[in-house]
Design a protein around this motif. Structure first.
Motif, PDB file in Angstrom:
ATOM      1  N   LEU A 195       0.804  -1.210   0.000  1.00 46.27           N
ATOM      2  CA  LEU A 195       0.000   0.000   0.000  1.00 46.27           C
ATOM      3  C   LEU A 195       0.841   1.267   0.000  1.00 46.27           C
ATOM      4  N   GLN A 196       0.324   2.290  -0.642  1.00 47.89           N
ATOM      5  CA  GLN A 196       0.942   3.612  -0.617  1.00 47.89           C
ATOM      6  C   GLN A 196       0.693   4.251   0.745  1.00 47.89           C
ATOM      7  N   PRO A 197       1.690   4.932   1.311  1.00 44.67           N
ATOM      8  CA  PRO A 197       1.449   5.663   2.562  1.00 44.67           C
ATOM      9  C   PRO A 197       0.337   6.690   2.375  1.00 44.67           C
ATOM     10  N   CYS A 198      -0.515   6.837   3.383  1.00 45.09           N
ATOM     11  CA  CYS A 198      -1.611   7.794   3.273  1.00 45.09           C
ATOM     12  C   CYS A 198      -1.107   9.218   3.099  1.00 45.09           C
ATOM     13  N   ALA A 199       0.078   9.512   3.671  1.00 47.16           N
ATOM     14  CA  ALA A 199       0.637  10.854   3.536  1.00 47.16           C
ATOM     15  C   ALA A 199       0.972  11.184   2.095  1.00 47.16           C
ATOM     16  N   ALA A 200       1.243  10.170   1.290  1.00 45.81           N
ATOM     17  CA  ALA A 200       1.599  10.395  -0.109  1.00 45.81           C
ATOM     18  C   ALA A 200       0.386  10.391  -1.028  1.00 45.81           C
ATOM     19  N   ALA A 201      -0.752   9.948  -0.503  1.00 49.94           N
ATOM     20  CA  ALA A 201      -1.971   9.905  -1.317  1.00 49.94           C
ATOM     21  C   ALA A 201      -2.664  11.256  -1.244  1.00 49.94           C
TER      22      ALA A 201
END
Length: 224
Positions: free
Chosen positions: A22-28
């Motif tokens: 999963l992509q980090p939420c901070a990067a989404a």
């Protein structure tokens, strides 16, 4: 009803994605992202949290956000669910109650400035939902209350103060701060209490409560 909604939500999502993928939420980019489904990963103090934004059921105008608390083996320990969510935004990790553990604020919608948050507090083993707050952020006062500054307009703020206990959030008072622009360009704030539902619990007179809460740092939105 919550369990039925959680089951429906899981059916819509299909199989969850492994945390490592999963992509980090901070990067989404979840600022004003509408109701775009997907998943991302929050990590705090060695704990992994998988955030899932559910696909919408046909004909619906709101979705659901679930946060899976993952154990060391990647298995789900607990699932937090916010249903009937009109906007998909990034959850925030913050120690709201000052016990040294990260709590979770799940945003439900963003206005011009203020968020509406579902607040989940950690006891070290599990999270419990204690209620909803609406404002820019939630912050702990020196004596353990929760202040939630909320912008009413360009020149005014309201700051509700809550007591937090095992049964949830309890509204005590709201400070209303109205700003006035001075000749030198600075803004001076005038503070009063607009709501006092917990005045008896505080064992304070109206004037003493106003003095106390208008002096709180969270009420100094235009400076002291």
């Amino acid at each position: 009803a919550a369990l039925l909604l959680l089951a429906a939500c899981s059916q819509q999502q299909g199989q969850p994605t492994a945390a490592a993928a999963l992509q980090p939420c901070a990067a989404a980019d979840r600022t004003r992202a509408g109701l775009t489904p997907g998943q991302c990963l929050l990590e705090s103090s060695g704990q992994s949290l998988r955030v899932t934004y559910a696909d919408l059921a046909a004909g619906t105008q709101a979705g659901a956000v679930s946060v899976d608390v993952l154990g060391d083996d990647g298995q789900v320990v607990q699932t937090l669910l916010e249903s009937d969510v009109p906007e998909y935004l990034t959850p925030k990790l913050q120690d709201v109650d000052g016990d040294g553990r990260a709590d979770i604020l799940i945003p439900r919608v963003l206005g011009n400035v203020n968020f509406e948050w579902g607040m989940w507090i950690s006891d070290g083993a599990r999270y419990r939902r204690v209620g909803e707050i609406s404002g820019v952020q939630g912050e702990r006062t020196a004596d353990g209350l929760i202040a939630v500054p909320a912008r009413s307009s360009a020149a005014s703020w309201s700051v509700p103060y809550y007591r937090l206990d095992e049964s949830g959030l309890h509204h005590l008072v709201t400070a209303q701060i109205d700003g006035e622009r001075m000749d030198d360009g600075s803004v001076r704030g005038t503070c009063s209490l607009s709501e006092t539902p917990g005045l008896a619990e505080l064992n304070l007179s109206a004037s003493a409560a106003q003095q106390r809460f208008c002096a709180e740092p969270a009420s100094q939105v235009f400076g002291p």
